[in-house]
Write a protein that holds these residues in place. Structure first.
Motif, short mmCIF file in Angstrom:
data_model
loop_
_atom_site.label_atom_id
_atom_site.label_comp_id
_atom_site.label_asym_id
_atom_site.label_seq_id
_atom_site.Cartn_x
_atom_site.Cartn_y
_atom_site.Cartn_z
N SER A 145 20.00 -15.42 -29.25
CA SER A 145 19.32 -14.93 -30.44
C SER A 145 19.17 -13.42 -30.40
N VAL A 146 19.32 -12.78 -31.58
CA VAL A 146 19.10 -11.34 -31.66
C VAL A 146 17.63 -11.03 -31.40
N ASP A 147 16.75 -11.99 -31.69
CA ASP A 147 15.33 -11.83 -31.41
C ASP A 147 15.02 -12.56 -30.11
N ARG A 250 13.97 -1.46 -40.80
CA ARG A 250 14.95 -0.44 -40.41
C ARG A 250 14.43 0.96 -40.74
N HIS A 268 10.57 -2.79 -33.40
CA HIS A 268 11.89 -3.39 -33.23
C HIS A 268 11.80 -4.92 -33.23
N LEU A 269 10.65 -5.46 -32.81
CA LEU A 269 10.48 -6.92 -32.82
C LEU A 269 10.40 -7.45 -34.25
N LYS A 272 13.99 -7.53 -35.55
CA LYS A 272 14.75 -8.64 -34.99
C LYS A 272 14.30 -9.98 -35.58
N ARG A 273 13.00 -10.14 -35.76
CA ARG A 273 12.50 -11.39 -36.35
C ARG A 273 12.96 -11.50 -37.80
N TRP A 275 15.68 -10.29 -39.09
CA TRP A 275 17.10 -10.65 -39.06
C TRP A 275 17.28 -12.16 -38.87
N VAL A 276 16.52 -12.73 -37.92
CA VAL A 276 16.64 -14.16 -37.65
C VAL A 276 16.18 -14.97 -38.85
#
Length: 300
Positions: A145-147, A250, A268-269, A272-273, A275-276
Motif C-alpha cells: 500500500s502507498v499508505d 499535495r 504526508h500521511l 497517502k490516505r 490516494w488510497v
C-alpha cells in the motif's frame, strides 16, 4: 434553500471530535504505534486500535443508522456524513466504512467489538486484522500500500459498491481536505522566511485560497448528497471530495516544504490516505461514467 446543522447534529459532531481528539492527543493518531519510523516504534504491519474501536462503538458511530428498536440511534445519512468527516479529519485508521455498513448484520459490529472488512470495488482494506470478512473478498492478494497505515489487498473480481459506502468515503475525503487546508494555513501563518510569514507571499496565499475553495465546494456537494441520497449526487460529491483531498494534501505539502515528508508531520500521511481512498470503489472513472450516463440521458 439554506441548510443549517441542528443542535443535535452539532453535538454529535463535537462528541466524535472529542473522542478522536483525546485519542490523537495520546500520540496515537494516524499511527497505532507512536509517530516515527521503525526506529521510533512504527510498525510496518499496523494494527487496529481496539480501544478506539470500542470507544467509537460506544459513541454509536457504527450503529448510527440502525433503528432504535435494534439498539441504534435511528439517524440518517446526514448525521453519518458529519461523523465520517470528523474521522477523516483525525486520520483514524481501520475499516470504518465496512464496519459501519455491517452494523445490524454482523454481531459485534455495531458496538465496535468486531472489526469488519469488505471488498470495496477491487480493493479490500485491513483484511488481515478483521474479525469478519464479508463475501466478495475471496482470493484477495496482498499489495504494497502507498499508505503504510492502511494495508490493502486486491480482489480478483471487483465487488459491487453500495452508494452509502461511496458517500461515506467522500465524507472521509472531505475531512482530510479540511484538515490539510487548516494545516497549510496554520503553517503559512507561523513559518517565517526573509523576515515575514510565508503566508505573505502571493504564491502561498493562492495555494491556501484554492484549497479552501475546493473544500467548501466539496462540502456543499457531500452534504447535499447526504440529504438527497441520489446516486448521481453521490457520484458528483465523491469526485469533488477526492479532488479536494488529494490536491489539498499535495498543496499542503508544498506549503510545508521538505518537513511535510517527515514522520513528525501528519501532512504526508493525509496525502497517502487520500490516494488510497480515491482507489476505493465508486471513485474516479466509475463516478465519471455514472455522471456521463446521466447527462446523456437528460440530453437524449
Amino acid at each position: 434553500m439554506r441548510f443549517q446543522l441542528t443542535d443535535e447534529q452539532k453535538a454529535l459532531r463535537a462528541a466524535v471530535r472529542d473522542v478522536v481528539g483525546r485519542w490523537s492527543a495520546a500520540g496515537a493518531w494516524g499511527l497505532v504505534a507512536p509517530r516515527g519510523g521503525a526506529a521510533h516504534g512504527y510498525s510496518p504491519a499496523p494494527l487496529v486500535d481496539r480501544g478506539l474501536w470500542l470507544a467509537l462503538g460506544e459513541l454509536g458511530v457504527f450503529s448510527l443508522r440502525l433503528p432504535e428498536a435494534e439498539g441504534g440511534a435511528g439517524l440518517g445519512l446526514p448525521e453519518a456524513v458529519l461523523v465520517f468527516e470528523e474521522l477523516g479529519w483525525a486520520l483514524v485508521p481501520g475499516p470504518l466504512v465496512a464496519t459501519h455498513l455491517a452494523a445490524g448484520v454482523v454481531p459485534g459490529a455495531a458496538t465496535g467489538e468486531a472489526v469488519v472488512a469488505a471488498a470495496d470495488g477491487s480493493l479490500v482494506e485491513w483484511l488481515g486484522e478483521a474479525d469478519v470478512v464479508m463475501p466478495g473478498a475471496e482470493g484477495a492478494v496482498a499489495m504494497r500500500s502507498v499508505d503504510p497505515l492502511t494495508p490493502v489487498h486486491r480482489v480478483p473480481a471487483p465487488a459491487r459498491v453500495e452508494p452509502v459506502a461511496v458517500l461515506l468515503t467522500a465524507a472521509e475525503q472531505l475531512g482530510t481536505a479540511g484538515r490539510v487546508c487548516a494545516l497549510a494555513v496554520q503553517h503559512a501563518r507561523t513559518r517565517e522566511q526573509f523576515g515575514q510569514p510565508i503566508g505573505a507571499f502571493q504564491a502561498v496565499k493562492h495555494l491556501c485560497a484554492q484549497s479552501l475553495v475546493r473544500v467548501e465546494v466539496a462540502r456543499a456537494a457531500v452534504y447535499a448528497a447526504a440529504v438527497t441520497g441520489d446516486v448521481v449526487d453521490i457520484a458528483a460529491a465523491r469526485l469533488l471530495a477526492d479532488e479536494a483531498a488529494v490536491r489539498g494534501a499535495r498543496d499542503c505539502l508544498q506549503v510545508h516544504g521538505g518537513m511535510g515528508f517527515t514522520w513528525e508531520s501528519e501532512v504526508h500521511l493525509h496525502l497517502k490516505r487520500a490516494w488510497v481512498r480515491a482507489r476505493r470503489g465508486g471513485g474516479g472513472t466509475e463516478s465519471e461514467e455514472l455522471l456521463a450516463a446521466d447527462l446523456a440521458g437528460r440530453a437524449g
